[in-house]
Design an enzyme around this catalytic site. Sequence first.
Site, PDB file in Angstrom:
ATOM      1  NE  ARG A  16      -3.470   2.235   2.790  1.00 10.89           N
ATOM      2  CZ  ARG A  16      -3.088   3.384   3.326  1.00 10.89           C
ATOM      3  NH1 ARG A  16      -1.861   3.524   3.781  1.00 10.89           N
ATOM      4  NH2 ARG A  16      -3.928   4.384   3.423  1.00 10.89           N
ATOM      5  CB  SER A  85     -10.971  -1.523   4.177  1.00 10.25           C
ATOM      6  OG  SER A  85      -9.602  -1.835   4.058  1.00 10.25           O
ATOM      7  CE  LYS A 115      -6.540   4.476   8.058  1.00  8.32           C
ATOM      8  NZ  LYS A 115      -7.027   4.868   6.758  1.00  8.32           N
TER       9      LYS A 115
END
Length: 193
Positions: A16, A85, A115
């Site tokens: 990613r 997700s 996050k």
Amino acid sequence: QVAAAAAAGVDLVQIREPALTDRQLYAALRQSASRLEGGVTQLLVNDRLDLALAVGGVGVHLRSRSVDATEVRRWLGEGLPLGRSVHSRAEASAAVERGGLDYLVWGTVFPTASKLGVAACGPQPIGQAARAISLPILAIGGITVDNSREVFREGAAGVAAIGLFGGGLEPARLRSVVNEIRQHYAQSHVQRG
């Protein structure tokens, strides 16, 4: 890192890297795939079916707002992992109902620096979803060796983590982390009956 993860017994490695150009990401996938040849660790790319197909032997992980998994599965074929997700039971149920997936990644479970500003849901919603749907759920977000016990007790089938597995851990320490997490999973499975 990919080779070290495979040597440590990690099941899935997801690439990613949104900051990479397409060429750079393609090169990273090819190099990573070559390091995993002949092993059991499977490689995934985040949301890039085109590059998964170009490299070959690479699965795809879809974001919650990505295209429908059944369309991706049609091109990806069987045998390669395809996940999505999710962030709620409604998202999880809808994803399972549409089909095509092998697993779900649910988060953010615990507060995490990756996050910032995203509210953590805690492990309980994973347990509620795991009892209601047929796909394995991997917990993500602030996962540590210690709190992996909590998500496994709730019914998570595994964990996904950036900080826990990355960050240049020495191979011996990475192997130790993977083994501890597997032990927590096994202990929780026995306790749940």
